[in-house]
Design a protein around this motif. Structure first.
Motif, PDB file in Angstrom:
ATOM      1  N   LEU A  47       0.838  -1.191   0.000  1.00  0.00           N
ATOM      2  CA  LEU A  47       0.000   0.000   0.000  1.00  0.00           C
ATOM      3  C   LEU A  47       0.883   1.255   0.000  1.00  0.00           C
ATOM      4  O   LEU A  47       0.690   2.161  -0.825  1.00  0.00           O
ATOM      5  CB  LEU A  47      -0.915  -0.017   1.227  1.00  0.00           C
ATOM      6  N   ASP A  48       1.867   1.303   0.878  1.00  0.00           N
ATOM      7  CA  ASP A  48       2.780   2.461   0.923  1.00  0.00           C
ATOM      8  C   ASP A  48       3.519   2.631  -0.398  1.00  0.00           C
ATOM      9  O   ASP A  48       3.725   3.739  -0.873  1.00  0.00           O
ATOM     10  CB  ASP A  48       3.826   2.273   2.038  1.00  0.00           C
ATOM     11  N   ARG A  49       3.911   1.502  -1.001  1.00  0.00           N
ATOM     12  CA  ARG A  49       4.655   1.571  -2.265  1.00  0.00           C
ATOM     13  C   ARG A  49       3.769   2.161  -3.365  1.00  0.00           C
ATOM     14  O   ARG A  49       4.187   3.048  -4.096  1.00  0.00           O
ATOM     15  CB  ARG A  49       5.128   0.155  -2.641  1.00  0.00           C
ATOM     16  N   ASP A  50       2.513   1.688  -3.455  1.00  0.00           N
ATOM     17  CA  ASP A  50       1.590   2.205  -4.476  1.00  0.00           C
ATOM     18  C   ASP A  50       1.375   3.718  -4.298  1.00  0.00           C
ATOM     19  O   ASP A  50       1.312   4.471  -5.271  1.00  0.00           O
ATOM     20  CB  ASP A  50       0.235   1.490  -4.404  1.00  0.00           C
ATOM     21  N   ILE A  51       1.256   4.142  -3.032  1.00  0.00           N
ATOM     22  CA  ILE A  51       0.998   5.556  -2.729  1.00  0.00           C
ATOM     23  C   ILE A  51       2.194   6.418  -3.145  1.00  0.00           C
ATOM     24  O   ILE A  51       2.036   7.440  -3.821  1.00  0.00           O
ATOM     25  CB  ILE A  51       0.705   5.721  -1.214  1.00  0.00           C
ATOM     26  N   THR A  52       3.389   6.006  -2.767  1.00  0.00           N
ATOM     27  CA  THR A  52       4.560   6.849  -3.063  1.00  0.00           C
ATOM     28  C   THR A  52       4.940   6.772  -4.540  1.00  0.00           C
ATOM     29  O   THR A  52       5.330   7.774  -5.124  1.00  0.00           O
ATOM     30  CB  THR A  52       5.768   6.474  -2.170  1.00  0.00           C
ATOM     31  N   GLU A  53       4.740   5.619  -5.163  1.00  0.00           N
ATOM     32  CA  GLU A  53       5.056   5.515  -6.604  1.00  0.00           C
ATOM     33  C   GLU A  53       4.107   6.359  -7.443  1.00  0.00           C
ATOM     34  O   GLU A  53       4.447   6.781  -8.541  1.00  0.00           O
ATOM     35  CB  GLU A  53       5.045   4.052  -7.062  1.00  0.00           C
ATOM     36  N   ALA A  54       2.900   6.630  -6.930  1.00  0.00           N
ATOM     37  CA  ALA A  54       1.967   7.509  -7.663  1.00  0.00           C
ATOM     38  C   ALA A  54       2.416   8.971  -7.559  1.00  0.00           C
ATOM     39  O   ALA A  54       1.921   9.825  -8.298  1.00  0.00           O
ATOM     40  CB  ALA A  54       0.558   7.357  -7.101  1.00  0.00           C
TER      41      ALA A  54
END
Ligand SMILES: C[S@@+](CC[C@H](N)C(=O)[O-])C[C@H]1O[C@@H](n2cnc3c(N)ncnc32)[C@H](O)[C@@H]1O
Length: 257
Positions: free
Chosen positions: A178-185
């Motif tokens: 979840l954190d990865r998806d948020i920061t990669e966006a």
């Protein structure tokens, strides 16, 4: 596969909307019970939805929304949109959901509040780039087949410096994705809070009402499914929160200037 998942959730939520009919069920979330001393003052007519409203208030208080242009993605039955419009005073409030039955119902139930309710898909937000000052999304993203596409879509419609106020649950093992998806966006994480104990407390408060509602709205054969959906005490979903297998997060996110 992703489009099957999207269709199944849509069928399920349309079923819920049609069963609810004229019942005044305007929230579809697990709620939040704040720590002592942080109780908000509500109008008498809002008291029966206090746990669900407290969740909206926690999330919406992540930025000053007064006189801002706000989008809510997955507004459900519009109770949260009504609350934020009346208590946080945005200039405009646009609220979308994939479920056409919910949108039709919202236009009738909350029509006097000048909320722009529209049918829309969280993964393909049909608005111009840099359009909104803030986006709100509560307890819905677990239904979306591609979370990364959703976060990018929100990032596109937010203006630089705009706020994405977001809350949802995940299995404990999926927290880092979840954190990865948020920061990669492209979002900066301003704050991230595990609110699970406060959600469990809210579920304890709503169990009686939601069990009654589940039994009233569905045939007997569907009662266990409805009770799990409503996460009443003792259901597998309630137990997963109570035993730390599922975590409910609240995030304040910002699109860099
Ligand atoms: C648990 S309800 C939460 C509704 C509301 N946020 C609340 O707290 O009362 C999840 C909502 O997500 C909506 N939803 C599911 N998939 C969607 C999608 N792809 N695009 C937009 N909304 C979607 C459902 O129709 C449903 O109204």
């Amino acid at each position: 596969m992703p489009s099957i998942q999207k269709k199944l959730w849509n069928i399920w939520y349309q079923y819920i909307s049609s069963r609810i009919g004229n019942d005044p069920v305007t929230f579809l979330n697990y709620g939040y019970w704040p720590p002592e001393g942080e109780t908000i003052i509500l109008k008498p007519e809002d008291e029966q939805n206090r746990p669900a409203i407290q969740l909206y208030n926690l999330v919406a208080s992540g930025a000053d929304l007064a006189d801002k242009n706000v989008l809510e993605v997955s507004c459900g039955h519009g109770g949260g949109a009504s609350f934020v419009k009346r208590y946080h005073h945005p200039k405009t409030y646009t609220a979308i959901d994939l479920n056409p039955k919910a949108i039709e119902r919202n236009r009738k139930t909350h029509g006097m509040l000048e909320i722009d309710f529209r049918i829309g898909d969280a993964q393909a937000l049909d608005f111009p780039e840099n359009h909104f000052d803030a986006v709100i999304n509560i307890e819905a993203s677990h239904c979306y087949p591609s979370q990364d596409v959703f976060f990018k879509s929100v990032h596109r419609v937010l203006r630089p410096g705009g706020h994405f106020l977001y809350a949802d649950f995940r299995n404990a093992s999926d927290a880092s994705k979840l954190d990865r998806d948020i920061t990669e966006a492209g979002f900066q994480i301003k704050s991230k809070t595990d609110i699970t104990p406060h959600v469990v407390r809210a579920l304890q408060k709503t169990t009686e009402r939601y069990r009654g509602l589940a039994h009233k709205l569905a045939p007997k054969i569907l009662h266990p499914l409805m009770e799990a959906f409503a996460a009443v005490e003792g259901s597998p979903v309630y137990n997963s929160f109570a035993h730390g297998k599922r975590i409910y997060w609240s995030y304040q996110l910002v699109k860099a200037k």
